[in-house]
Write a protein that holds these residues in place. Structure first.
Motif, PDB file in Angstrom:
ATOM      1  N   ILE A 196      21.342 -60.141  20.940  1.00  0.00           N
ATOM      2  CA  ILE A 196      21.742 -61.548  20.994  1.00  0.00           C
ATOM      3  C   ILE A 196      23.032 -61.737  21.782  1.00  0.00           C
ATOM      4  CG2 ILE A 196      22.559 -63.482  19.575  1.00  0.00           C
ATOM      5  CD1 ILE A 196      20.531 -62.516  17.440  1.00  0.00           C
ATOM      6  N   SER A 197      24.003 -60.849  21.562  1.00  0.00           N
ATOM      7  CA  SER A 197      25.317 -61.028  22.198  1.00  0.00           C
ATOM      8  C   SER A 197      25.363 -60.570  23.649  1.00  0.00           C
ATOM      9  CB  SER A 197      26.396 -60.304  21.396  1.00  0.00           C
ATOM     10  OG  SER A 197      26.189 -58.905  21.418  1.00  0.00           O
ATOM     11  N   SER A 198      24.600 -59.530  23.995  1.00  0.00           N
ATOM     12  CA  SER A 198      24.672 -58.982  25.357  1.00  0.00           C
ATOM     13  C   SER A 198      23.418 -59.232  26.170  1.00  0.00           C
ATOM     14  CB  SER A 198      24.912 -57.471  25.297  1.00  0.00           C
ATOM     15  OG  SER A 198      26.073 -57.165  24.595  1.00  0.00           O
ATOM     16  N   GLY A 199      22.428 -59.795  25.559  1.00  0.00           N
ATOM     17  CA  GLY A 199      21.172 -60.003  26.266  1.00  0.00           C
ATOM     18  C   GLY A 199      20.291 -58.765  26.165  1.00  0.00           C
ATOM     19  N   LEU A 200      19.182 -58.840  26.848  1.00  0.00           N
ATOM     20  CA  LEU A 200      18.198 -57.764  26.822  1.00  0.00           C
ATOM     21  C   LEU A 200      18.687 -56.617  27.701  1.00  0.00           C
ATOM     22  CD1 LEU A 200      15.403 -57.264  25.595  1.00  0.00           C
ATOM     23  CD2 LEU A 200      14.419 -58.098  27.715  1.00  0.00           C
ATOM     24  N   THR A 201      19.306 -55.627  27.075  1.00  0.00           N
ATOM     25  CA  THR A 201      19.807 -54.461  27.805  1.00  0.00           C
ATOM     26  C   THR A 201      19.089 -53.215  27.304  1.00  0.00           C
ATOM     27  OG1 THR A 201      21.565 -53.994  26.213  1.00  0.00           O
ATOM     28  CG2 THR A 201      22.104 -55.510  28.018  1.00  0.00           C
ATOM     29  N   ILE A 202      19.199 -52.156  28.068  1.00  0.00           N
ATOM     30  CA  ILE A 202      18.596 -50.880  27.663  1.00  0.00           C
ATOM     31  C   ILE A 202      19.182 -50.430  26.326  1.00  0.00           C
ATOM     32  CG2 ILE A 202      18.428 -48.443  28.269  1.00  0.00           C
ATOM     33  CD1 ILE A 202      16.963 -49.557  30.402  1.00  0.00           C
ATOM     34  N   GLN A 203      20.490 -50.602  26.147  1.00  0.00           N
ATOM     35  CA  GLN A 203      21.146 -50.171  24.914  1.00  0.00           C
ATOM     36  C   GLN A 203      20.630 -50.940  23.697  1.00  0.00           C
ATOM     37  OE1 GLN A 203      25.339 -51.009  24.643  1.00  0.00           O
ATOM     38  NE2 GLN A 203      25.658 -49.435  23.077  1.00  0.00           N
ATOM     39  N   SER A 204      20.571 -52.262  23.803  1.00  0.00           N
ATOM     40  CA  SER A 204      20.141 -53.058  22.645  1.00  0.00           C
ATOM     41  C   SER A 204      18.676 -52.792  22.299  1.00  0.00           C
ATOM     42  CB  SER A 204      20.373 -54.549  22.899  1.00  0.00           C
ATOM     43  OG  SER A 204      19.609 -55.011  23.992  1.00  0.00           O
ATOM     44  N   VAL A 205      17.827 -52.710  23.294  1.00  0.00           N
ATOM     45  CA  VAL A 205      16.406 -52.446  23.049  1.00  0.00           C
ATOM     46  C   VAL A 205      16.218 -51.036  22.488  1.00  0.00           C
ATOM     47  CG1 VAL A 205      14.150 -52.172  24.154  1.00  0.00           C
ATOM     48  CG2 VAL A 205      15.613 -54.092  24.770  1.00  0.00           C
ATOM     49  N   SER A 206      16.940 -50.057  23.040  1.00  0.00           N
ATOM     50  CA  SER A 206      16.822 -48.674  22.564  1.00  0.00           C
ATOM     51  C   SER A 206      17.249 -48.546  21.115  1.00  0.00           C
ATOM     52  CB  SER A 206      17.668 -47.737  23.428  1.00  0.00           C
ATOM     53  OG  SER A 206      17.217 -47.737  24.742  1.00  0.00           O
ATOM     54  N   TYR A 217      22.197 -54.047  13.859  1.00  0.00           N
ATOM     55  CA  TYR A 217      23.178 -53.851  14.932  1.00  0.00           C
ATOM     56  C   TYR A 217      22.513 -54.019  16.299  1.00  0.00           C
ATOM     57  CZ  TYR A 217      26.629 -51.585  17.927  1.00  0.00           C
ATOM     58  OH  TYR A 217      27.524 -51.306  18.930  1.00  0.00           O
ATOM     59  N   GLY A 218      21.335 -53.438  16.475  1.00  0.00           N
ATOM     60  CA  GLY A 218      20.612 -53.603  17.738  1.00  0.00           C
ATOM     61  C   GLY A 218      20.277 -55.051  18.004  1.00  0.00           C
ATOM     62  N   GLY A 219      19.918 -55.810  16.957  1.00  0.00           N
ATOM     63  CA  GLY A 219      19.634 -57.232  17.109  1.00  0.00           C
ATOM     64  C   GLY A 219      20.867 -58.021  17.515  1.00  0.00           C
ATOM     65  N   VAL A 220      22.005 -57.703  16.918  1.00  0.00           N
ATOM     66  CA  VAL A 220      23.252 -58.383  17.285  1.00  0.00           C
ATOM     67  C   VAL A 220      23.624 -58.055  18.728  1.00  0.00           C
ATOM     68  CG1 VAL A 220      25.743 -58.464  16.826  1.00  0.00           C
ATOM     69  CG2 VAL A 220      24.116 -58.627  14.938  1.00  0.00           C
ATOM     70  N   LEU A 221      23.437 -56.799  19.128  1.00  0.00           N
ATOM     71  CA  LEU A 221      23.679 -56.438  20.532  1.00  0.00           C
ATOM     72  C   LEU A 221      22.763 -57.232  21.457  1.00  0.00           C
ATOM     73  CD1 LEU A 221      24.058 -52.545  20.625  1.00  0.00           C
ATOM     74  CD2 LEU A 221      25.763 -54.236  21.259  1.00  0.00           C
ATOM     75  N   LEU A 265      29.241 -53.003  14.055  1.00  0.00           N
ATOM     76  CA  LEU A 265      28.701 -54.357  13.990  1.00  0.00           C
ATOM     77  C   LEU A 265      29.818 -55.381  13.864  1.00  0.00           C
ATOM     78  CD1 LEU A 265      26.262 -56.294  13.657  1.00  0.00           C
ATOM     79  CD2 LEU A 265      26.404 -55.828  11.219  1.00  0.00           C
ATOM     80  N   ALA A 266      30.770 -55.122  12.991  1.00  0.00           N
ATOM     81  CA  ALA A 266      31.890 -56.048  12.805  1.00  0.00           C
ATOM     82  C   ALA A 266      32.714 -56.178  14.086  1.00  0.00           C
ATOM     83  CB  ALA A 266      32.772 -55.582  11.651  1.00  0.00           C
ATOM     84  N   ARG A 267      32.911 -55.079  14.779  1.00  0.00           N
ATOM     85  CA  ARG A 267      33.660 -55.134  16.041  1.00  0.00           C
ATOM     86  C   ARG A 267      32.857 -55.895  17.100  1.00  0.00           C
ATOM     87  NH1 ARG A 267      38.017 -55.489  16.949  1.00  0.00           N
ATOM     88  NH2 ARG A 267      38.179 -54.169  18.764  1.00  0.00           N
ATOM     89  N   ARG A 268      31.546 -55.709  17.120  1.00  0.00           N
ATOM     90  CA  ARG A 268      30.695 -56.405  18.087  1.00  0.00           C
ATOM     91  C   ARG A 268      30.713 -57.910  17.832  1.00  0.00           C
ATOM     92  NH1 ARG A 268      28.872 -56.517  23.021  1.00  0.00           N
ATOM     93  NH2 ARG A 268      28.540 -54.284  22.887  1.00  0.00           N
ATOM     94  N   LEU A 269      30.885 -58.303  16.574  1.00  0.00           N
ATOM     95  CA  LEU A 269      30.976 -59.720  16.238  1.00  0.00           C
ATOM     96  C   LEU A 269      32.321 -60.320  16.640  1.00  0.00           C
ATOM     97  CD1 LEU A 269      29.240 -59.707  12.740  1.00  0.00           C
ATOM     98  CD2 LEU A 269      28.339 -60.646  14.870  1.00  0.00           C
ATOM     99  N   GLY A 270      33.227 -59.478  17.157  1.00  0.00           N
ATOM    100  CA  GLY A 270      34.505 -59.966  17.649  1.00  0.00           C
ATOM    101  C   GLY A 270      35.618 -59.949  16.620  1.00  0.00           C
ATOM    102  N   TRP A 271      35.389 -59.327  15.492  1.00  0.00           N
ATOM    103  CA  TRP A 271      36.417 -59.265  14.465  1.00  0.00           C
ATOM    104  C   TRP A 271      37.491 -58.269  14.864  1.00  0.00           C
ATOM    105  CZ3 TRP A 271      32.870 -58.919   9.551  1.00  0.00           C
ATOM    106  CH2 TRP A 271      32.119 -60.096   9.459  1.00  0.00           C
ATOM    107  N   SER A 272      38.714 -58.515  14.437  1.00  0.00           N
ATOM    108  CA  SER A 272      39.824 -57.604  14.735  1.00  0.00           C
ATOM    109  C   SER A 272      39.583 -56.273  14.017  1.00  0.00           C
ATOM    110  CB  SER A 272      41.148 -58.209  14.262  1.00  0.00           C
ATOM    111  OG  SER A 272      41.212 -58.196  12.846  1.00  0.00           O
TER     112      SER A 272
END
Length: 176
Positions: free
Chosen positions: A149-159, A143-147, A97-104
């Motif tokens: 929001i950040s990547s749009g409605l994808t199979i990965q985020s919905v799954s 984490y799925g919610g952040v995905l 989640l932290a990496r998905r938020l763009g943190w180092s």
């Protein structure tokens, strides 16, 4: 009977939550437990008095069956190891989640260590406790919610969000 010999009721929720340990490899009541003739299963049907099905207890009962020939202490150890593994997965989700938020990687690791060493998470993931799976489900859902929001409605985020929802629903009431 086994819980009585292991001082289960005497130590739970006590300020000094320690059991008596022996200096040998055998526990203080292990020989008595091992040589007992009392039932080693619950003969009340249904065994789950809450009347609900729980994924955590289903996984735990699988561990119990897998190690049924071992001592109660070994089975309890492996049941606790299930909670530790779920707690470790929760920490991994926090890092992702932290990496998905763009943190180092360093900031993400620091954030993850704050979560990993949070006292209540440590306490919940070190005992046989259904709540650790609910914590994991919430973390995975977040984490799925952040995905999403950040990547749009994808199979990965919905799954991920759906799997987390199912885990939560089949863990305990608040998951619903």
């Amino acid at each position: 009977e086994t819980a009585y010999r292991m001082q289960f009721d005497e130590i739970k929720w006590q300020p000094n939550n320690t059991q008596h340990f022996s200096a040998t490899r055998e526990g203080p009541a292990e020989n008595e437990i091992r040589n007992s003739n009392w039932k080693q299963y619950i003969d009340t049907y249904p065994a789950n008095t809450s009347g609900t099905w729980s994924l955590y207890y289903w996984l735990g009962s699988g561990i119990e069956r897998l190690f049924s020939d071992n001592s109660i202490f070994d089975r309890l150890f492996f049941a606790r190891l299930l909670s530790v593994a779920i707690g470790a997965l929760t920490v991994l989700v926090a890092y992702l989640l932290a990496r998905r938020l763009g943190w180092s990687p360093i900031i993400a690791s620091m954030f993850t260590s704050l979560i990993a060493f949070q006292p209540m998470l440590l306490a919940t993931s070190s005992v046989v406790n259904i709540d650790i799976l609910l914590i994991f489900a919430f973390s995975l859902f977040f984490y799925g919610g952040v995905l999403w929001i950040s990547s749009g409605l994808t199979i990965q985020s919905v799954s991920i969000a759906l799997v987390a929802t199912l885990i939560g629903v089949f863990t305990k009431g608040p998951g619903i």
